[in-house]
Scaffold this active site. Structure first.
Site, PDB file in Angstrom:
ATOM      1  N   ARG A 129       6.321-129.460 -61.035  1.00  0.00           N
ATOM      2  CA  ARG A 129       5.399-128.506 -61.655  1.00  0.00           C
ATOM      3  C   ARG A 129       5.891-128.021 -63.018  1.00  0.00           C
ATOM      4  O   ARG A 129       5.085-127.739 -63.905  1.00  0.00           O
ATOM      5  CB  ARG A 129       5.168-127.312 -60.724  1.00  0.00           C
ATOM      6  CG  ARG A 129       4.303-127.661 -59.517  1.00  0.00           C
ATOM      7  CD  ARG A 129       4.068-126.459 -58.630  1.00  0.00           C
ATOM      8  NE  ARG A 129       3.044-126.736 -57.631  1.00  0.00           N
ATOM      9  CZ  ARG A 129       2.650-125.883 -56.702  1.00  0.00           C
ATOM     10  NH1 ARG A 129       3.208-124.683 -56.647  1.00  0.00           N
ATOM     11  NH2 ARG A 129       1.710-126.214 -55.833  1.00  0.00           N
TER      12      ARG A 129
ATOM     13  N   LYS B 198      -2.617-129.447 -41.071  1.00  0.00           N
ATOM     14  CA  LYS B 198      -3.627-128.416 -40.821  1.00  0.00           C
ATOM     15  C   LYS B 198      -5.044-128.947 -40.989  1.00  0.00           C
ATOM     16  O   LYS B 198      -5.487-129.217 -42.100  1.00  0.00           O
ATOM     17  CB  LYS B 198      -3.414-127.241 -41.779  1.00  0.00           C
ATOM     18  CG  LYS B 198      -2.090-126.508 -41.576  1.00  0.00           C
ATOM     19  CD  LYS B 198      -1.970-125.348 -42.551  1.00  0.00           C
ATOM     20  CE  LYS B 198      -0.652-124.608 -42.388  1.00  0.00           C
ATOM     21  NZ  LYS B 198      -0.524-123.491 -43.357  1.00  0.00           N
TER      22      LYS B 198
ATOM     23  N   GLY C 155       1.578-130.624 -52.079  1.00  0.00           N
ATOM     24  CA  GLY C 155       3.026-130.628 -52.288  1.00  0.00           C
ATOM     25  C   GLY C 155       3.764-131.673 -51.484  1.00  0.00           C
ATOM     26  O   GLY C 155       4.615-132.398 -52.009  1.00  0.00           O
TER      27      GLY C 155
ATOM     28  N   GLY D 240      -3.534-126.407 -52.228  1.00  0.00           N
ATOM     29  CA  GLY D 240      -4.705-125.646 -51.826  1.00  0.00           C
ATOM     30  C   GLY D 240      -5.792-125.645 -52.879  1.00  0.00           C
ATOM     31  O   GLY D 240      -6.984-125.706 -52.558  1.00  0.00           O
TER      32      GLY D 240
END
Length: 399
Positions: free
Chosen positions: A37, A201, A354, A377
């Site tokens: 990043r 998830k 990530g 996200g």
């Protein structure tokens, strides 16, 4: 409409607040383990330096409850010094008279980094009322504002949504690339469009599945997310990851477009995630009740690869298994390899999240990928069709 670009912003000799996303992973000794990043923001920083801006970098790191020293941006300062090849100061706070004075003394082309924004409750959307003047105090440090923090654009934090309302604002070069990559998927993509979703998830992915089903030609689902889909069909999934609240949404997705969604036909299972030596491949209809799924199987991997080799546009978010364990990494590695190959041919490949980016880097396939997204996200919410607060807050392009 398109957002205002950095290139149209007057920056010569002006103090430019650059909202970066330096929320990087640290080890127990406070050392950065992945500077992806930070490196992604360098083009914006260098462009501003070359055009005579007085650059003020701002970012958050982690979720501090107070001013924990282990969440200082000091490691980021050190890494930026190495990457920029020049000394760089880290100021001890991000607002206040001393910080204002230090920023005013900056010369054209100079860069300074302010301390962790989240050391102040005024930064958080939920805690903003504890420090209502934080936005004004932050805005007092700049003459213009640039958002280059795609990974934080899905959050309505003060530095993300309030600064563009107080200062002339634009998107940075990284944010511009990110938006272009997302739009290449959502708006008139080259066909076939294949979406690959994994990770653990389902709740983070099901909205993307439902939104992209009318757009995508195929949606490949692996990783822990696949097991809730398999459970929704009626398969035994043992002790694999399950999100019972999403079972009905998975059934809805499968009912809408059963021909588009591709689930694993075999999986690698293990008695425990800490026991790779005992792992074995089983068909999805023969999963042992007390075992756990840790990777897609070889038959599924071959099927996914065959589909991906025919794709013209690919969006991938989420690994296919527990790639951190060598024995459970083969599915993720195979997908990363074929997508690197397709990137070098005639396909557009966007990889985000990530863990997914970390896996691609771990396997040595990052070089040559069309676009590695800094957003996890944020990427998912963009692909879900949601309006990201950080992008919505920026002004439209003129003309």
């Amino acid at each position: 409409m398109a957002k205002r670009s950095l290139r149209s912003l007057a920056v010569q000799s002006r103090r430019v607040l650059v909202r970066a996303d330096f929320n990087v992973p640290l080890d127990v000794r406070g050392r950065i383990t992945d500077d992806f990043r930070i490196r992604a923001t360098l083009p914006t920083i260098r462009w501003l330096m070359e055009h005579g801006a007085r650059v003020v970098l701002i970012s958050h790191l982690g979720r501090p409850k107070d001013r924990e020293p282990e969440l200082s941006l000091a490691p980021v300062r050190s890494r930026l010094e190495d990457l920029l090849g020049m000394p760089l100061r880290l100021l001890p706070d991000c607002v206040g008279p001393d910080i204002e004075a230090a920023v005013k003394r900056l010369t054209a082309g100079e860069v300074v980094l302010l301390e962790n924004l989240r050391y102040h409750p005024g930064e958080g959307a939920e805690t903003r009322d504890q420090e209502p003047d934080f936005a004004d105090r932050l805005a007092a440090l700049g003459d213009a504002y640039v958002n280059d923090a795609f990974g934080a654009c899905h959050r309505a934090d003060t530095s993300i949504v309030e600064l563009p309302r107080r200062l002339p604002a634009a998107m940075g070069l990284l944010l511009e690339r990110e938006i272009r990559a997302m739009e290449a998927i959502l708006t008139a993509p080259k066909r076939p469009l294949v979406v690959v979703l994994g990770g653990g998830k389902v709740e983070d992915k099901i909205g993307v599945v439902l939104h992209l089903l009318p757009i995508a030609d195929r949606v490949l689902i692996g990783g822990g997310a696949a097991f809730t889909f398999l459970k929704a069909i009626g398969y035994e999934i043992g002790r694999s990851r399950l999100d019972p609240k999403q079972l009905e949404a998975c059934r809805e997705a499968l009912a809408r477009s059963p021909e588009k969604i591709v689930l694993p036909t075999d999986v690698l299972v293990a008695p425990d995630v800490a026991s790779p030596a005992g792992s074995r491949v089983v068909p999805v209809d023969r999963m042992p009740p007390d075992w756990v799924g840790v990777d897609i199987g070889p038959e599924t991997t071959r099927r996914f690869i065959e589909i991906l080799r025919g794709a013209a546009t690919v969006a991938w978010n989420g690994p296919m298994g527990i790639f951190e364990v060598r024995e459970f990494a083969q599915g993720t590695k195979a997908i990363a390899r074929v997508l690197r190959e397709r990137s070098g041919q005639d396909a557009t490949v966007v990889v985000g999240g990530g863990d997914t980016v970390a896996a691609v880097q771990q396997f040595g396939f990052a070089e040559g990928m069309d676009h590695l997204s800094t957003g996890g996200g944020a990427m998912l919410e963009y692909l879900e069709g949601k309006e990201l607060p950080g992008i919505a807050a920026l002004p439209e392009a003129e003309g």
